[in-house]
Motif scaffolding. Structure first.
Motif, PDB file in Angstrom:
ATOM      1  N   ARG A 291     134.382  34.962  77.818  1.00  9.68           N
ATOM      2  CA  ARG A 291     134.316  34.858  76.490  1.00  9.68           C
ATOM      3  C   ARG A 291     133.329  35.708  76.756  1.00  9.68           C
ATOM      4  O   ARG A 291     132.190  35.904  77.569  1.00  9.68           O
ATOM      5  CB  ARG A 291     132.482  33.381  76.286  1.00  9.68           C
ATOM      6  CG  ARG A 291     134.087  31.780  76.479  1.00  9.68           C
ATOM      7  CD  ARG A 291     132.680  30.972  76.272  1.00  9.68           C
ATOM      8  NE  ARG A 291     131.862  30.921  75.223  1.00  9.68           N
ATOM      9  CZ  ARG A 291     130.996  29.857  74.791  1.00  9.68           C
ATOM     10  NH1 ARG A 291     130.759  29.135  76.474  1.00  9.68           N
ATOM     11  NH2 ARG A 291     130.325  30.093  73.870  1.00  9.68           N
ATOM     12  N   PRO A 292     132.814  36.015  75.414  1.00 12.14           N
ATOM     13  CA  PRO A 292     131.786  37.139  75.911  1.00 12.14           C
ATOM     14  C   PRO A 292     130.497  37.215  75.753  1.00 12.14           C
ATOM     15  O   PRO A 292     130.078  36.000  75.535  1.00 12.14           O
ATOM     16  CB  PRO A 292     131.579  37.888  73.591  1.00 12.14           C
ATOM     17  CG  PRO A 292     133.053  37.365  72.877  1.00 12.14           C
ATOM     18  CD  PRO A 292     133.063  35.803  74.317  1.00 12.14           C
ATOM     19  N   ALA A 293     130.079  37.780  76.753  1.00 14.54           N
ATOM     20  CA  ALA A 293     128.665  37.674  77.133  1.00 14.54           C
ATOM     21  C   ALA A 293     127.237  37.194  76.509  1.00 14.54           C
ATOM     22  O   ALA A 293     126.817  36.649  76.660  1.00 14.54           O
ATOM     23  CB  ALA A 293     128.032  38.897  78.269  1.00 14.54           C
ATOM     24  N   ASP A 294     127.432  37.770  74.857  1.00 11.78           N
ATOM     25  CA  ASP A 294     126.275  37.361  74.471  1.00 11.78           C
ATOM     26  C   ASP A 294     126.461  36.435  73.479  1.00 11.78           C
ATOM     27  O   ASP A 294     126.352  35.589  71.977  1.00 11.78           O
ATOM     28  CB  ASP A 294     125.481  38.654  73.460  1.00 11.78           C
ATOM     29  CG  ASP A 294     124.452  39.542  74.388  1.00 11.78           C
ATOM     30  OD1 ASP A 294     124.515  40.933  74.233  1.00 11.78           O
ATOM     31  OD2 ASP A 294     124.130  38.268  75.257  1.00 11.78           O
TER      32      ASP A 294
ATOM     33  N   HIS B 115     116.264  38.207  67.750  1.00  8.80           N
ATOM     34  CA  HIS B 115     117.894  36.969  67.348  1.00  8.80           C
ATOM     35  C   HIS B 115     119.045  38.064  67.203  1.00  8.80           C
ATOM     36  O   HIS B 115     120.534  37.769  66.708  1.00  8.80           O
ATOM     37  CB  HIS B 115     117.980  37.065  65.925  1.00  8.80           C
ATOM     38  CG  HIS B 115     117.104  37.599  64.156  1.00  8.80           C
ATOM     39  ND1 HIS B 115     116.381  38.796  64.342  1.00  8.80           N
ATOM     40  CD2 HIS B 115     118.537  38.687  63.876  1.00  8.80           C
ATOM     41  CE1 HIS B 115     116.347  39.957  63.841  1.00  8.80           C
ATOM     42  NE2 HIS B 115     117.800  39.566  63.258  1.00  8.80           N
ATOM     43  N   ARG B 116     118.881  39.238  67.889  1.00  8.87           N
ATOM     44  CA  ARG B 116     120.017  40.665  67.953  1.00  8.87           C
ATOM     45  C   ARG B 116     120.317  40.388  68.940  1.00  8.87           C
ATOM     46  O   ARG B 116     121.992  40.830  69.745  1.00  8.87           O
ATOM     47  CB  ARG B 116     119.585  41.792  66.941  1.00  8.87           C
ATOM     48  CG  ARG B 116     119.539  42.294  66.088  1.00  8.87           C
ATOM     49  CD  ARG B 116     119.208  43.403  65.207  1.00  8.87           C
ATOM     50  NE  ARG B 116     119.179  43.057  63.844  1.00  8.87           N
ATOM     51  CZ  ARG B 116     120.454  43.225  62.662  1.00  8.87           C
ATOM     52  NH1 ARG B 116     121.769  43.074  63.193  1.00  8.87           N
ATOM     53  NH2 ARG B 116     119.623  43.098  61.238  1.00  8.87           N
ATOM     54  N   ILE B 117     119.598  40.494  70.243  1.00  9.60           N
ATOM     55  CA  ILE B 117     119.804  40.906  71.441  1.00  9.60           C
ATOM     56  C   ILE B 117     119.486  39.618  72.602  1.00  9.60           C
ATOM     57  O   ILE B 117     120.298  39.557  73.527  1.00  9.60           O
ATOM     58  CB  ILE B 117     118.960  42.273  71.710  1.00  9.60           C
ATOM     59  CG1 ILE B 117     117.218  41.831  72.407  1.00  9.60           C
ATOM     60  CG2 ILE B 117     119.425  42.811  70.930  1.00  9.60           C
ATOM     61  CD1 ILE B 117     116.980  42.484  72.433  1.00  9.60           C
ATOM     62  N   GLY B 118     118.817  38.403  72.066  1.00 12.37           N
ATOM     63  CA  GLY B 118     118.886  37.202  72.703  1.00 12.37           C
ATOM     64  C   GLY B 118     117.491  37.528  73.359  1.00 12.37           C
ATOM     65  O   GLY B 118     117.013  38.610  74.151  1.00 12.37           O
ATOM     66  N   VAL B 119     117.111  36.681  73.666  1.00 14.99           N
ATOM     67  CA  VAL B 119     115.739  36.618  75.246  1.00 14.99           C
ATOM     68  C   VAL B 119     116.076  36.683  76.546  1.00 14.99           C
ATOM     69  O   VAL B 119     115.350  37.635  76.643  1.00 14.99           O
ATOM     70  CB  VAL B 119     115.702  34.239  74.873  1.00 14.99           C
ATOM     71  CG1 VAL B 119     114.590  34.864  76.150  1.00 14.99           C
ATOM     72  CG2 VAL B 119     115.782  34.053  73.686  1.00 14.99           C
ATOM     73  N   LEU B 120     117.330  36.947  76.753  1.00 14.30           N
ATOM     74  CA  LEU B 120     117.561  37.915  78.338  1.00 14.30           C
ATOM     75  C   LEU B 120     117.589  39.373  78.162  1.00 14.30           C
ATOM     76  O   LEU B 120     116.378  40.246  78.999  1.00 14.30           O
ATOM     77  CB  LEU B 120     119.515  37.552  78.758  1.00 14.30           C
ATOM     78  CG  LEU B 120     119.349  37.841  80.413  1.00 14.30           C
ATOM     79  CD1 LEU B 120     118.388  37.736  81.020  1.00 14.30           C
ATOM     80  CD2 LEU B 120     121.018  37.658  80.622  1.00 14.30           C
ATOM     81  N   LEU B 121     117.998  39.232  77.282  1.00 10.43           N
ATOM     82  CA  LEU B 121     117.989  41.349  76.863  1.00 10.43           C
ATOM     83  C   LEU B 121     116.636  41.422  76.273  1.00 10.43           C
ATOM     84  O   LEU B 121     116.307  43.109  76.749  1.00 10.43           O
ATOM     85  CB  LEU B 121     118.999  41.371  75.762  1.00 10.43           C
ATOM     86  CG  LEU B 121     120.054  41.425  76.740  1.00 10.43           C
ATOM     87  CD1 LEU B 121     121.665  42.453  75.022  1.00 10.43           C
ATOM     88  CD2 LEU B 121     120.908  42.668  77.720  1.00 10.43           C
TER      89      LEU B 121
END
Length: 350
Positions: A4-7, A282-288
């Motif tokens: 699955r894609p990482a994001d 909302h675009r890059i996620g909490v991790l990034l």
């Protein structure tokens, strides 16, 4: 086996530029956080209370945001959507009460700066923040607490936090000389974990306030201001209560308010920090987002050491660690983009 894609499956190659801009904004906000840590730590030393310094920092930011809300009708309308989303019923989008108290974690973060930086030093403080924020960001993304939905834990995404912790340890390898104070590092460790959760729920509030929770690409500015105001309001109330308890237990602080105006800029810096996080999570996620903030904090601290008169020159390990931190931020983004392109072409892997 299908990779699955990482994001997450919602990501498409066309969003790569938005990811780059989002991570770049996070890095800039992180650099501001490094300045804020120094400002709030110095203010706490002057007034003699980390809690009082945090109240001043958050309270000044709240005043600025209140003025902005008063002057912007669209932002006031966005703010009114938040309590409406909390009422029971079939209204969509909906919010839970615990998604509206992210400011308490922000207040705790600022209080931790004032309470621990003087004893631990910036080095140990950053190590603890990074450890708490990196690991918790993975968990928060996996649970889907942020508005971008669930993001699976993949090799690329797990490698980023691991490299970040290694990078910070390298950067401060020569500074970890206070074993008696390591126990105090639990506070910034928890503050880092709370920061990851705060960024996720603030993103949810921003989406609801903007009226576009189902379409995170919608207009964001009024919602960002409303979410940031709520964050500062909750954080200021929590800090006032904590300061009151500290006065009852230990008595009033014995310091005095400094005359240097720069020591009162922590609130404005916090507005930029929290507002940027709410706008891009909302675009890059909490991790990034967390990795970008960490990279900015490391590089910002490095620059501050270079330009501050009287500061010790950074060691070679500090430069190595800063460079490795930037690599750590790039790894999840690059791996995620590559997998997303392959995923768009059909089934991936075997």
């Amino acid at each position: 086996m299908t990779i699955r894609p990482a994001d997450g499956p919602h990501q498409v190659p066309g969003r790569s530029s938005a990811h780059v801009l989002g991570v770049g904004a996070a890095v800039v906000a992180g650099a501001g956080s490094a300045v804020q840590s120094r400002v709030n730590g110095s203010l706490a030393d002057a007034v003699g209370s980390g809690f009082l310094a945090a109240v001043v920092s958050f309270g000044s930011g709240l005043v600025v945001l209140a003025v902005a809300l008063f002057a912007w009708p669209r932002a006031r309308a966005a703010l009114r959507r938040i309590p409406a989303a909390l009422r029971p019923g079939d209204r969509a989008p909906r919010l839970q009460w615990w998604q509206c108290v992210g400011g308490a974690a922000g207040g705790f973060f600022v209080a931790a700066q004032g309470l621990t930086v003087g004893s631990l030093g910036v080095a140990v403080f950053i190590v603890a923040i990074v450890a708490g924020q990196s690991v918790t960001s993975l968990v928060v993304d996996r649970l889907g607490l942020a508005p971008g939905g669930k993001r699976p834990v993949t090799l690329g995404r797990a490698l980023g936090p691991a490299l970040t912790v290694v990078a910070v340890l390298i950067s401060v390898a020569g500074s970890l000389r206070t074993p008696d104070a390591i126990g105090l590092a639990v506070l910034p460790l928890l503050a880092g974990a709370g920061s990851a959760w705060q960024q996720a729920v603030n993103g949810r509030v921003r989406g609801v306030a903007s009226g576009v929770a189902g379409d995170p690409r919608g207009g964001a500015a009024p919602g960002v201001l409303a979410a940031t105001f709520l964050n500062f309001l909750v954080g200021t109330v929590a800090l006032l209560l904590a300061y009151g308890v500290s006065v009852l237990v230990a008595g009033p602080p014995t310091g005095s308010f400094p005359t240097n105006p720069w020591l009162y800029t922590g609130g404005v810096i916090g507005i930029v920090f929290i507002g940027t996080a709410a706008a891009v999570v909302h675009r890059i996620g909490v991790l990034l987002l967390g990795l970008g903030l960490i990279a900015g904090q490391i590089v910002g601290a490095l620059v501050l050491d270079l330009v501050t008169p009287g500061a010790a020159a950074p060691a070679a390990t500090t430069y190595v660690g800063a460079a490795l931190t930037l690599v750590a931020v790039a790894v999840p983004a690059v791996v995620g983009a590559a997998l997303a392109r392959r995923h768009a072409g059909g089934r991936v892997g075997a």
